[in-house]
Write an enzyme that holds these catalytic residues in place. Structure first.
Site, short mmCIF file in Angstrom:
data_model
loop_
_atom_site.label_atom_id
_atom_site.label_comp_id
_atom_site.label_asym_id
_atom_site.label_seq_id
_atom_site.Cartn_x
_atom_site.Cartn_y
_atom_site.Cartn_z
CG ASP A 1 9.61 115.01 59.65
OD1 ASP A 1 8.43 114.94 60.05
OD2 ASP A 1 9.93 114.84 58.46
CB CYS B 1 8.76 111.52 58.96
SG CYS B 1 8.86 110.07 57.91
CB THR C 1 5.86 108.72 54.09
OG1 THR C 1 7.27 108.76 54.38
CG2 THR C 1 5.54 109.69 52.96
CG HIS D 1 4.98 86.87 63.52
ND1 HIS D 1 4.38 86.38 62.39
CD2 HIS D 1 4.30 86.34 64.57
CE1 HIS D 1 3.37 85.58 62.74
NE2 HIS D 1 3.29 85.55 64.06
CG HIS E 1 7.65 84.13 65.10
ND1 HIS E 1 7.35 84.08 63.76
CD2 HIS E 1 6.56 83.62 65.75
CE1 HIS E 1 6.14 83.57 63.59
NE2 HIS E 1 5.64 83.28 64.79
C1 RB5 Z 1 9.27 116.04 54.90
O1 RB5 Z 1 8.72 116.92 53.98
C2 RB5 Z 1 9.06 114.62 54.44
O2 RB5 Z 1 9.93 114.32 53.41
C3 RB5 Z 1 9.27 113.69 55.59
O3 RB5 Z 1 8.38 114.00 56.62
C4 RB5 Z 1 9.07 112.20 55.35
O4 RB5 Z 1 7.85 111.94 54.74
C5 RB5 Z 1 10.20 111.47 54.75
O5 RB5 Z 1 10.21 110.25 54.61
#
Ligand code: RB5
Length: 149
Positions: A12, A69, A71, A102, A137
């Site tokens: 993203d 993204c 996180t 695995h 596995h």
């Molecule tokens: C975008 O602000 C953020 O929510 C996205 O990049 C991500 O971390 C979502 O899981």
């Protein structure tokens, strides 16, 4: 000459710079980076980008994938909704090896707001250089596949 292994990349807006650095890195290592974007900093919805990358693998167009993204979590959740796809978030190298060895994961997810570029490239290397071990596995991965039917 053998065909280059095709690796789909998507993210993203939170991870554009890191995604482009990974694309360059893996191209230098002889992989073909199939980068499906985005290229502009406009906000994009991570579920769409996770699904699009996963479809590239489910269709057989690409062998493995790397998605990002902020996180790594949201885009991973979306990718895992596509039938046949196994994707894990790894913010260190041990897990990146293990999801290949695995779990036979086809997609690595990372958080661009969690890992720096140097570590991210090492995680990518760990993921791409590890093969699925099969054996016991394989039985467990088959159990995951059976849940989809
Ligand atoms: C975008 O602000 C953020 O929510 C996205 O990049 C991500 O971390 C979502 O899981």
């Amino acid at each position: 000459m053998t065909a280059k292994k095709r690796i789909v990349l998507s993210s993203d807006h939170a991870a554009i710079e890191l995604r482009q650095a990974i694309a360059k890195h893996i191209e230098e290592q002889g992989y073909e980076a199939v980068d499906i974007g985005p290229t502009t900093p406009d906000s994009v919805h991570y579920p769409s980008m996770g699904e699009a990358a996963a479809q590239k693998i489910a269709s057989g167009d690409c062998e493995l994938g790397i998605i990002l993204c902020g996180t790594g979590q949201g885009i991973m959740m979306a990718a895992n909704k596509v039938k046949g796809i196994r994707c894990g978030v790894c913010n260190e190298t041990f897990s990146a090896k293990m999801i290949r060895a695995h779990n036979d994961a086809q997609i690595l997810s990372m958080g661009a707001r969690v890992v720096g570029q140097g570590l991210a490239l090492e995680i990518v290397d760990a993921f791409l250089s590890t093969e699925f071990e099969g054996g016991r596995h394989g039985l467990r991965v088959d159990m995951i596949k059976a849940m989809e039917d």
